[in-house]
Motif scaffolding. Sequence first.
Motif, mmCIF file in Angstrom:
data_model
loop_
_atom_site.group_PDB
_atom_site.id
_atom_site.type_symbol
_atom_site.label_atom_id
_atom_site.label_comp_id
_atom_site.label_asym_id
_atom_site.label_seq_id
_atom_site.Cartn_x
_atom_site.Cartn_y
_atom_site.Cartn_z
ATOM 1 N N VAL A 197 2.421 2.002 -3.251
ATOM 2 C CA VAL A 197 1.953 1.919 -4.350
ATOM 3 C C VAL A 197 1.108 4.056 -3.903
ATOM 4 O O VAL A 197 1.006 4.070 -5.351
ATOM 5 N N ARG A 198 0.370 4.203 -3.042
ATOM 6 C CA ARG A 198 0.273 5.262 -2.946
ATOM 7 C C ARG A 198 1.705 6.710 -2.766
ATOM 8 O O ARG A 198 1.012 7.314 -2.616
ATOM 9 N N LEU A 199 2.848 6.324 -3.174
ATOM 10 C CA LEU A 199 4.327 7.019 -2.399
ATOM 11 C C LEU A 199 3.798 7.677 -3.399
ATOM 12 O O LEU A 199 4.214 8.905 -3.849
ATOM 13 N N PRO A 247 -4.782 11.799 2.395
ATOM 14 C CA PRO A 247 -5.104 13.451 1.666
ATOM 15 C C PRO A 247 -4.541 14.561 2.544
ATOM 16 O O PRO A 247 -5.443 14.310 3.382
ATOM 17 N N ILE A 257 0.654 -0.836 0.027
ATOM 18 C CA ILE A 257 -0.119 -0.103 0.224
ATOM 19 C C ILE A 257 0.937 0.807 -0.087
ATOM 20 O O ILE A 257 0.216 2.235 -0.687
ATOM 21 N N LEU A 258 1.305 0.989 0.838
ATOM 22 C CA LEU A 258 2.947 2.529 1.348
ATOM 23 C C LEU A 258 3.715 2.607 -0.359
ATOM 24 O O LEU A 258 3.512 3.828 -0.582
ATOM 25 N N HIS A 293 -1.404 5.056 7.540
ATOM 26 C CA HIS A 293 -2.790 5.458 7.333
ATOM 27 C C HIS A 293 -2.503 7.094 6.717
ATOM 28 O O HIS A 293 -3.251 8.157 6.685
ATOM 29 N N ARG A 329 5.923 12.792 3.415
ATOM 30 C CA ARG A 329 6.978 12.148 2.278
ATOM 31 C C ARG A 329 8.623 11.711 3.074
ATOM 32 O O ARG A 329 8.981 10.630 2.400
ATOM 33 N N PHE A 371 1.565 9.473 -5.252
ATOM 34 C CA PHE A 371 0.040 10.599 -4.684
ATOM 35 C C PHE A 371 0.868 10.695 -3.263
ATOM 36 O O PHE A 371 -0.391 11.665 -2.961
ATOM 37 N N ILE A 372 1.997 10.947 -2.406
ATOM 38 C CA ILE A 372 1.897 11.826 -1.804
ATOM 39 C C ILE A 372 2.539 13.121 -1.632
ATOM 40 O O ILE A 372 3.851 13.260 -2.265
ATOM 41 N N ILE A 384 -0.422 8.501 3.611
ATOM 42 C CA ILE A 384 -1.448 8.052 2.426
ATOM 43 C C ILE A 384 -2.429 8.757 2.399
ATOM 44 O O ILE A 384 -3.571 9.414 1.473
#
Length: 387
Positions: free
Chosen positions: A71-73, A290, A68-69, A285, A82, A75-76, A288
């Motif tokens: 894949v979402r990297l 927003p 998860i971390l 949590h 970050r 978008f951070i 990721i």
Amino acid sequence: MRTHHALAFLLLFVITSGASENASTSRGCGLDLLPQYVSLCDLDTIWGIVVEAVAGAGALITLLLMLILLVRLPFIKDKEKRDPVGVHFLFLLGTLGLFGLTFAFIIRQDETICSVRRFLWGVLFALCFSCLLSQAWRVRSLVRHGKSPSGWQLVGMALCLMLVQVIIAIEWLVLTVLRNAKPACAYEPMDFVMALIYDMVLLVATLGLALCTLCGKFKKWKQNGVCILVTAFLSVLTWVAWMTMYLFGNAALQQGEAWGDPTLAITLVASGWVFVIFHAIPEVHCAILPAPQENTPNYFDTSQPRMRETAFEEDVQLPRTYMENKAFSMDEHNAALRTAGFRNGSLGKRPSAPFRSNVYQPTEMAVVLNGGTIPTAPPSYTGRHLW
């Protein structure tokens, strides 16, 4: 007839040989499994099956958090979220190693397994505690100054702190196993605990620095500090419990050799789940999630100042229809003044200058508000002209 007797004797021999082979193997394991791995599948060894299942579930959740971390990297976008991503990966990697090391305490001991146990136990815990200490340093800076160290500084700090325990573990292997030619499995429980003093120092330092994260003016980062504090406190309790049981409890119960490996395996699983639940999941949590938009007011936040109450005429422009209606109302007021003068017997007389200015001044204002046109009197007005 002899053929039937021969077939019956052959069948009886096969059944007897199979039963003897199954008797030599544990229940739940295959026939071709090596003896040292029997504890992984032996249904009679309940603690091994339970610990193995819990460790496997923890490893799967840790891998899922890493995925998860990763894949979402992209978008951070927030810099403060970050920067510590590298430390998050190191911490999850150390936690995954703890769950994997659990299986080394379930299988049967040999020289290689004992060396792996002694080396990786201190190194993996040092990696996790170093990451927690780096995170506590980061949150302390955020709470007090609103800025955190860069990601490379956090990762470098964690790796340097872990490197000390790596040197200690290598030194033990060289001095004890290679130079003195002692068996890797021939060690006392006190020797095992004394080799982990540096891990205890890291844990106590993390607990102390986590307490400092509760003091500061930037309150939104204090939740991260609370998670680190709870994780460090529960880790201290776990370490106190397993060291008490490993050093004194097992010997008092006369189960020193039988309960040694289960105690260490349960400690690894318990520590891993403490790291996952109280630190890894909240940090991932938070990373990721927003960031809220700055221009959007939070009407439920009572700490923010109230919005300035402005007058209606200051900011709101009235429509033209309202202005025309206002002009007509002024003209009706004009007509009312003329009617009052007619009733008072002033018919045929020209009003005085002050009275005339008072009468026609609202009408002139109405002309200005009406865009330069003279408003007409309402159709219902039937009064006579004063002159």
